[in-house]
Every structure is written in C-alpha cells, then in structure tokens.
Design an enzyme around this catalytic site. Structure first.
Site, PDB file in Angstrom:
ATOM      1  N   ILE A   1      -4.948 -11.016  28.876  1.00  0.00           N
ATOM      2  CA  ILE A   1      -3.499 -11.276  28.721  1.00  0.00           C
ATOM      3  C   ILE A   1      -2.682  -9.975  28.786  1.00  0.00           C
ATOM      4  O   ILE A   1      -1.660  -9.918  29.456  1.00  0.00           O
ATOM      5  CB  ILE A   1      -3.202 -12.014  27.380  1.00  0.00           C
ATOM      6  CG1 ILE A   1      -4.142 -13.207  27.176  1.00  0.00           C
ATOM      7  CG2 ILE A   1      -1.725 -12.411  27.300  1.00  0.00           C
ATOM      8  CD1 ILE A   1      -3.924 -14.396  28.070  1.00  0.00           C
TER       9      ILE A   1
ATOM     10  N   LYS B   1       4.020 -16.880  12.059  1.00  0.00           N
ATOM     11  CA  LYS B   1       5.026 -15.938  12.561  1.00  0.00           C
ATOM     12  C   LYS B   1       5.549 -16.391  13.922  1.00  0.00           C
ATOM     13  O   LYS B   1       6.766 -16.484  14.123  1.00  0.00           O
ATOM     14  CB  LYS B   1       4.401 -14.539  12.701  1.00  0.00           C
ATOM     15  CG  LYS B   1       5.251 -13.581  13.529  1.00  0.00           C
ATOM     16  CD  LYS B   1       4.642 -12.202  13.643  1.00  0.00           C
ATOM     17  CE  LYS B   1       3.812 -11.950  14.869  1.00  0.00           C
ATOM     18  NZ  LYS B   1       4.555 -11.753  16.123  1.00  0.00           N
ATOM     19  N   ASN B   2       4.644 -16.679  14.857  1.00  0.00           N
ATOM     20  CA  ASN B   2       5.091 -16.915  16.232  1.00  0.00           C
ATOM     21  C   ASN B   2       5.766 -18.270  16.423  1.00  0.00           C
ATOM     22  O   ASN B   2       6.363 -18.504  17.475  1.00  0.00           O
ATOM     23  CB  ASN B   2       3.941 -16.716  17.216  1.00  0.00           C
ATOM     24  CG  ASN B   2       3.594 -15.234  17.339  1.00  0.00           C
ATOM     25  OD1 ASN B   2       4.372 -14.369  16.911  1.00  0.00           O
ATOM     26  ND2 ASN B   2       2.439 -14.928  17.897  1.00  0.00           N
TER      27      ASN B   2
ATOM     28  N   ASP C   1      -4.460 -12.540  20.264  1.00  0.00           N
ATOM     29  CA  ASP C   1      -4.038 -11.952  18.980  1.00  0.00           C
ATOM     30  C   ASP C   1      -5.204 -11.806  17.995  1.00  0.00           C
ATOM     31  O   ASP C   1      -5.064 -11.146  16.959  1.00  0.00           O
ATOM     32  CB  ASP C   1      -2.926 -12.797  18.342  1.00  0.00           C
ATOM     33  CG  ASP C   1      -1.674 -12.813  19.207  1.00  0.00           C
ATOM     34  OD1 ASP C   1      -1.545 -11.954  20.090  1.00  0.00           O
ATOM     35  OD2 ASP C   1      -0.826 -13.703  18.999  1.00  0.00           O
TER      36      ASP C   1
ATOM     37  N   ASP D   1      10.256 -12.014  33.533  1.00  0.00           N
ATOM     38  CA  ASP D   1      10.653 -12.652  34.802  1.00  0.00           C
ATOM     39  C   ASP D   1      10.520 -14.172  34.769  1.00  0.00           C
ATOM     40  O   ASP D   1      11.312 -14.884  35.384  1.00  0.00           O
ATOM     41  CB  ASP D   1       9.820 -12.063  35.958  1.00  0.00           C
ATOM     42  CG  ASP D   1       8.323 -12.233  35.726  1.00  0.00           C
ATOM     43  OD1 ASP D   1       7.815 -11.726  34.705  1.00  0.00           O
ATOM     44  OD2 ASP D   1       7.662 -12.888  36.538  1.00  0.00           O
ATOM     45  N   GLN D   2       9.537 -14.709  34.053  1.00  0.00           N
ATOM     46  CA  GLN D   2       9.341 -16.163  34.042  1.00  0.00           C
ATOM     47  C   GLN D   2      10.432 -16.864  33.231  1.00  0.00           C
ATOM     48  O   GLN D   2      10.851 -17.978  33.561  1.00  0.00           O
ATOM     49  CB  GLN D   2       7.949 -16.519  33.494  1.00  0.00           C
ATOM     50  CG  GLN D   2       6.813 -15.960  34.328  1.00  0.00           C
ATOM     51  CD  GLN D   2       6.888 -16.403  35.785  1.00  0.00           C
ATOM     52  OE1 GLN D   2       6.917 -17.599  36.085  1.00  0.00           O
ATOM     53  NE2 GLN D   2       6.959 -15.453  36.690  1.00  0.00           N
TER      54      GLN D   2
ATOM     55  N   ARG E   1       4.749  -6.638  29.486  1.00  0.00           N
ATOM     56  CA  ARG E   1       5.480  -7.762  28.901  1.00  0.00           C
ATOM     57  C   ARG E   1       6.801  -8.071  29.616  1.00  0.00           C
ATOM     58  O   ARG E   1       7.878  -8.037  29.007  1.00  0.00           O
ATOM     59  CB  ARG E   1       5.690  -7.562  27.395  1.00  0.00           C
ATOM     60  CG  ARG E   1       4.409  -7.201  26.666  1.00  0.00           C
ATOM     61  CD  ARG E   1       4.548  -7.196  25.178  1.00  0.00           C
ATOM     62  NE  ARG E   1       4.487  -8.539  24.602  1.00  0.00           N
ATOM     63  CZ  ARG E   1       4.613  -8.804  23.313  1.00  0.00           C
ATOM     64  NH1 ARG E   1       4.837  -7.818  22.472  1.00  0.00           N
ATOM     65  NH2 ARG E   1       4.535 -10.033  22.865  1.00  0.00           N
ATOM     66  N   PRO E   2       6.749  -8.362  30.913  1.00  0.00           N
ATOM     67  CA  PRO E   2       7.997  -8.678  31.631  1.00  0.00           C
ATOM     68  C   PRO E   2       8.591 -10.003  31.152  1.00  0.00           C
ATOM     69  O   PRO E   2       7.914 -10.778  30.472  1.00  0.00           O
ATOM     70  CB  PRO E   2       7.530  -8.799  33.088  1.00  0.00           C
ATOM     71  CG  PRO E   2       6.091  -9.154  33.010  1.00  0.00           C
ATOM     72  CD  PRO E   2       5.549  -8.512  31.760  1.00  0.00           C
TER      73      PRO E   2
ATOM     74  N   ARG F   1       4.975  -6.527   9.677  1.00  0.00           N
ATOM     75  CA  ARG F   1       5.797  -7.365  10.545  1.00  0.00           C
ATOM     76  C   ARG F   1       5.220  -8.765  10.649  1.00  0.00           C
ATOM     77  O   ARG F   1       5.949  -9.711  10.958  1.00  0.00           O
ATOM     78  CB  ARG F   1       5.841  -6.787  11.969  1.00  0.00           C
ATOM     79  CG  ARG F   1       6.766  -5.630  12.162  1.00  0.00           C
ATOM     80  CD  ARG F   1       6.857  -5.278  13.627  1.00  0.00           C
ATOM     81  NE  ARG F   1       6.797  -6.483  14.430  1.00  0.00           N
ATOM     82  CZ  ARG F   1       6.130  -6.616  15.571  1.00  0.00           C
ATOM     83  NH1 ARG F   1       5.466  -5.604  16.074  1.00  0.00           N
ATOM     84  NH2 ARG F   1       6.134  -7.755  16.228  1.00  0.00           N
TER      85      ARG F   1
ATOM     86  N   CYS G   1       5.553  -5.297  20.165  1.00  0.00           N
ATOM     87  CA  CYS G   1       4.436  -4.353  20.168  1.00  0.00           C
ATOM     88  C   CYS G   1       4.214  -3.807  21.570  1.00  0.00           C
ATOM     89  O   CYS G   1       4.326  -4.530  22.560  1.00  0.00           O
ATOM     90  CB  CYS G   1       3.154  -5.053  19.718  1.00  0.00           C
ATOM     91  SG  CYS G   1       3.056  -5.339  17.961  1.00  0.00           S
TER      92      CYS G   1
HETATM   93  N1  EPU Z   1       4.260 -12.668  31.319  1.00  0.00           N
HETATM   94  C1  EPU Z   1       4.828 -12.439  32.556  1.00  0.00           C
HETATM   95  N2  EPU Z   1       6.133 -12.793  32.722  1.00  0.00           N
HETATM   96  C2  EPU Z   1       6.879 -13.370  31.752  1.00  0.00           C
HETATM   97  C3  EPU Z   1       6.270 -13.587  30.491  1.00  0.00           C
HETATM   98  C4  EPU Z   1       4.955 -13.221  30.307  1.00  0.00           C
HETATM   99  O1  EPU Z   1       4.190 -11.930  33.462  1.00  0.00           O
HETATM  100  O2  EPU Z   1       8.047 -13.662  31.977  1.00  0.00           O
HETATM  101  C5  EPU Z   1       2.850 -12.285  31.085  1.00  0.00           C
HETATM  102  C6  EPU Z   1       2.735 -11.198  30.023  1.00  0.00           C
HETATM  103  O3  EPU Z   1       2.864  -9.927  30.575  1.00  0.00           O
HETATM  104  C7  EPU Z   1       1.366 -11.458  29.463  1.00  0.00           C
HETATM  105  C8  EPU Z   1       1.210 -12.966  29.567  1.00  0.00           C
HETATM  106  O4  EPU Z   1       2.178 -13.393  30.528  1.00  0.00           O
HETATM  107  O5  EPU Z   1       0.418 -10.872  30.306  1.00  0.00           O
HETATM  108  C9  EPU Z   1       1.412 -13.740  28.289  1.00  0.00           C
HETATM  109  O6  EPU Z   1       2.662 -13.448  27.722  1.00  0.00           O
HETATM  110  P1  EPU Z   1       3.435 -14.533  26.859  1.00  0.00           P
HETATM  111  O7  EPU Z   1       4.797 -14.685  27.415  1.00  0.00           O
HETATM  112  O8  EPU Z   1       2.591 -15.753  26.692  1.00  0.00           O
HETATM  113  O9  EPU Z   1       3.534 -13.817  25.487  1.00  0.00           O
HETATM  114  P2  EPU Z   1       4.788 -13.701  24.576  1.00  0.00           P
HETATM  115  O10 EPU Z   1       5.537 -14.996  24.546  1.00  0.00           O
HETATM  116  O11 EPU Z   1       5.507 -12.461  24.893  1.00  0.00           O
HETATM  117  C10 EPU Z   1       3.596 -14.611  22.423  1.00  0.00           C
HETATM  118  C11 EPU Z   1       3.355 -14.014  21.078  1.00  0.00           C
HETATM  119  C12 EPU Z   1       2.294 -12.935  21.186  1.00  0.00           C
HETATM  120  C13 EPU Z   1       1.034 -13.532  21.765  1.00  0.00           C
HETATM  121  C14 EPU Z   1       1.324 -14.224  23.109  1.00  0.00           C
HETATM  122  C15 EPU Z   1       0.139 -14.917  23.706  1.00  0.00           C
HETATM  123  C16 EPU Z   1       5.525 -14.227  20.047  1.00  0.00           C
HETATM  124  C17 EPU Z   1       6.739 -13.558  19.531  1.00  0.00           C
HETATM  125  N3  EPU Z   1       4.589 -13.444  20.555  1.00  0.00           N
HETATM  126  O12 EPU Z   1       4.076 -13.511  23.201  1.00  0.00           O
HETATM  127  O13 EPU Z   1       2.044 -12.491  19.868  1.00  0.00           O
HETATM  128  O14 EPU Z   1       0.088 -12.513  21.986  1.00  0.00           O
HETATM  129  O15 EPU Z   1       2.397 -15.160  22.946  1.00  0.00           O
HETATM  130  O16 EPU Z   1      -0.336 -15.854  22.821  1.00  0.00           O
HETATM  131  O17 EPU Z   1       5.384 -15.439  19.951  1.00  0.00           O
HETATM  132  C18 EPU Z   1       1.309 -11.035  18.210  1.00  0.00           C
HETATM  133  O18 EPU Z   1       1.619 -11.909  17.391  1.00  0.00           O
HETATM  134  O19 EPU Z   1       0.642 -10.001  17.909  1.00  0.00           O
HETATM  135  C19 EPU Z   1       1.731 -11.193  19.598  1.00  0.00           C
HETATM  136  C20 EPU Z   1       1.750 -10.203  20.476  1.00  0.00           C
END
Ligand code: EPU
Length: 424
Positions: free
Chosen positions: A326, A22-23, A304, A124-125, A121-122, A398, A116
C-alpha cells in the site's frame, strides 16, 4: 517533544477495552456538516486526531459539545470559509472537509492534507470523484479551490480502492442529483460505519463494504445519532502485545470479524488465542513459526498492522517475509528494531523485508517516525530486556486513546516524559 519510557519484560494480564476507531471517527466528525440539524456521535476516541477535526469544525463556526466520548455537533451555525493550511496539514483526514463542504455548499477552499509521512499519498482519486460529479477544481501549488454549479450523480471507477476516495465520493454524492455508483470501492469497515451514519441522516446508500457502492442523492439530511465501531487496529496492536508478553490478555469490546486476517496469521504462527463474541484473549507462546505476510486492502492483512506485527516476527524461529503493497515508505521502524537486536533486511525497492528470528530485543533509545512505527516500537519495548526510550511519541498519541493508562492497568511499566523547554 514527548517521550515514553518503558521497562520491558513485564507480563501483561487483565483486560484492555478497545476505543472507537480513529479512522472511522475522523470521517464521521466532518460528515456531520452534511446534516441540517444536530448530530450525536458516540464512542469517539479522545486522541489528538479527533481534537484537530473538532478544531476545524469550531473554526467553521459549528457548536460542539463533548462529554465522555460523545460529541454533539450542531452544524446550523457553520459558515463555509477557506480552511487554512496550518490546520488542514495537521492530519490526513482533513480532506473529508473538502467533500462535505463541496457537497453542502458547492464550494470549498482548502489545502493538501497532512498525515504520517509513509508514502506519496496522492489525492487524485478523490479529485476524480469530485470531477465526475461535475466539480471544477483549481489547483494552485497545494491549495484547492473547488466549485460546482450542480452536483450530478455519475459512475466513478477508482483506479485504486482508496479508503479516502471511497468515503469522499460517498460524502459528495449523498446530496447530489441522481445516482452515483462507485466501482472498485474500498471495503474497509470504517466505510460501512460512514455509510450507516449518512443513511441514519436520511441518505440512500447501498453496497458499502463491497466493491460497488450505490448512492441515490437526496435533498436533505437531518441530525441523528450514531456510534463509532471499535478500532480494529488498536485491537490488533494489543492482540500482538498479548502474543509477545501476555498471560491471558483480554482485548475487549471488539468485532472479532474485523481482525480475522490477523487472528488467522497469529494462529498460523502458533500463538495461543481464544476468540469470543466480542473479545479475543492472547498469550505469550514459545516456538512461534515464521510466516509470510502481504498487506492488502480489507479484508486482506491491514497495512496499519504491518509495522506492529514486525515486532512479533522477530520472535518467530526462522525467516519471515513481509511485503508492503500500500505505501512506499512504511519500513522506517526497521532500523530502530535492528538497533534493539532484531535481524531485519529491507529488500526490493523498500517494499519487502525479511525478518530472521528469533532474536532477543534489548532496550535503547529509538524514535517513532510515524503512528504505526511508534506502535511497533512500543511493542518492542514491552518485549525487550531493560529500558527503552521512545522519542516523538506524539505520533502514537494521535491514534491510541489512553495508551499509557491501558497498558499500565494490565501490568506494563510505562511513563510519559515531557521535555521542558528552557528559555535562554
Ligand atoms: N491512493 C492513490 N490516490 C488517491 C488515494 C490513494 O493513489 O487518491 C493510493 C495511496 O497512495 C495508497 C493507497 O492508494 O498507496 C491507499 O490509500 P488510501 O486512500 O486507502 O488511504 P487513506 O484513505 O489515505 C486510510 C487510513 C490509513 C490506512 C489506509 C489504508 C485514514 C485517515 N487513514 O488512509 O491509516 O493506512 O486508509 O487502510 O483513514 C493509520 O491509521 O496509520 C493510517 C495511515
């Protein structure tokens, strides 16, 4: 609202074929926009998250053909227009459209993504990456209008190794002028899958899968073929199912290295398992030992799989601890597991739980609050005595392709119930 009814304590044996990740798919589908000619992506899971992305592509005017797990995307007819809030909020991955539309057309208008509800889940990065390459960002409440006269390669240091920000920066840098270096990049296999796809299109990306990724911008990206890697989280979920109620349950079509941290934890607990070249077999084991788990970015223990493994920890003899590093709100499954008979305490600002085992689990009515909480409850229902009803099962659909069929074939008694609305 859809519900699942599961009759527990049935032994699972046979083979479950793991679908495409999925991801990875949710980034590969938007990435197709960067090409100037048609791309084919194989092994795409048929789940509601991939449907939602196809819907966005169609809204933008792409020509799409879907045939049993392959998807052909012709981006030539795309018109860059604002993506409405209602569709961008359907899932987290809609924000990959920000990067590809910006990268290709230097302009994008869209809203804060959905996903979810497991923490703040900001983004900003991701925005930091866009700005570093020269983009101007206007934020009005949750709407983003992003423009760039020119995108110029830069060094981007991510304050957190975010999967989304790493992929978004790669996507926007693929056609920028000059070299972009992402430092403190996330190392998840899904990122390597996206980099390989972009390189097949003609991009020049090295270092994906390490903490430093280099992208030498190119003028043009062309259509190509790519394949989605197997879903390591789906694989891990079914490995845990095997450890709970399996009798030689084979988890097939996987890359064992991608689930190695889970495999090592299961071995530490004493779970009987066999690792093959592209499969893992797990079986129910008595007298499991308690363990300590802390979630981390890849190759650490995947967040996850944190909720799914909690079910197995209820079956260990003694006290296990699980620390979530996380997300701030990823223990919403715990009260429901306790309702089923588990003995779990939430501690330390919602970042740590202790699980006292072994406890018998008994079926009742529970709610899937998010995707992996739902997966945790499906596992608990499979191991529980009696019948469990899991409400809000849409969250699970999903992310897990054909979960009903896959579990039924190996021996589970599982049924989808749809609530029929009566108009008064
Ligand atoms: N974070 C920030 N700023 C940002 C982005 C992230 O502070 O701009 C923080 C988040 O708040 C969190 C951490 O960094 O604490 C990790 O977030 P990340 O950006 O790595 O997660 P994501 O890209 O939003 C993807 C998967 C998630 C999975 C995470 C970690 C997708 C669509 N989602 O999320 O999948 O948990 O990586 O591996 O690829 C799931 O499948 O159930 C799921 C939530």
């Amino acid at each position: 609202m859809k519900k699942l009814k599961i009759q527990g304590k049935n032994t699972l044996s046979g083979s479950i074929r793991i679908s495409g990740a999925k991801n990875a798919s949710v980034a590969l589908i938007p990435a197709a926009i960067l090409a100037d000619s048609p791309v084919t992506i194989c092994n795409v899971p048929e789940i509601t998250d991939t449907d939602a992305l196809v819907e966005i592509l169609e809204y933008l005017g792409a020509d799409i053909k879907r045939a049993s797990e392959s998807i052909l995307i012709n981006p030539e007819t795309i018109i860059n227009k604002p993506i409405p809030s209602a569709i961008s909020k359907k899932l987290r991955a809609s924000y990959y459209f920000m990067a590809v539309l910006l990268g290709k057309y230097k302009h994008v208008e869209m809203y804060f993504p959905g996903g979810c509800s497991i923490g703040a889940r900001p983004i900003d990065q991701t925005l930091k990456g866009f700005r570093a390459l020269g983009a101007q960002i206007k934020e009005e409440e949750d709407k983003y209008t992003i423009d760039a006269k020119e995108l110029i390669g830069a060094r981007v240091y991510l304050d957190v190794p975010s999967v989304g920000a790493t992929i978004n920066t790669m996507l926007v840098a693929a056609k920028a002028v000059g070299e972009t270096v992402i430092e403190n990049a996330a190392k998840e296999p899904e990122i390597v899958n996206v980099a390989t796809f972009l390189n097949n299109m003609g991009a020049n990306i090295t270092g994906a899968g390490t903490s430093e990724i280099r992208i030498q911008g190119v003028d043009k990206l062309e259509g190509c073929y790519t394949e989605v890697i197997p879903d390591r989280i789906e694989a891990g979920t079914y490995m845990i199912a095997g450890a709970l109620v399996g009798d030689n349950l084979k988890i097939d079509n996987i890359i064992p290295e991608h689930v190695e941290t889970l495999t090592l934890k299961l071995k530490e607990m004493g779970v009987k398992l066999e690792v093959g070249p592209d499969y893992i077999v797990t079986s129910k084991t008595e007298n499991l030992k308690p363990v300590r788990i802390k979630t981390l970015g890849y190759p650490g223990f995947a967040t996850d799989l944190q909720q799914p493994i909690t079910t197995l920890l209820t079956q260990c003899e003694g006290i296990s601890t699980l620390e979530e590093t996380i997300y701030e709100n990823r223990f919403q499954n715990v009260p429901y597991l306790n309702d089923m008979g588990a003995s779990i305490e939430i501690k330390e600002n919602n970042r740590m739980i202790t699980i006292k085992g072994k406890t018998e689990l008994t079926g009742t009515t529970v709610t899937a609050t998010d995707l992996r909480a739902g997966a945790c409850l499906v596992l608990a229902a499979l191991a529980a005595s009696g019948e469990t009803i899991i409400e809000n099962i849409e969250h699970v659909l999903r992310g897990y392709e054909n979960i009903l069929e896959k579990l039924t074939v190996v021996g589970a008694k599982i049924e989808l119930l749809e609530e029929i609305k009566v108009n008064s």
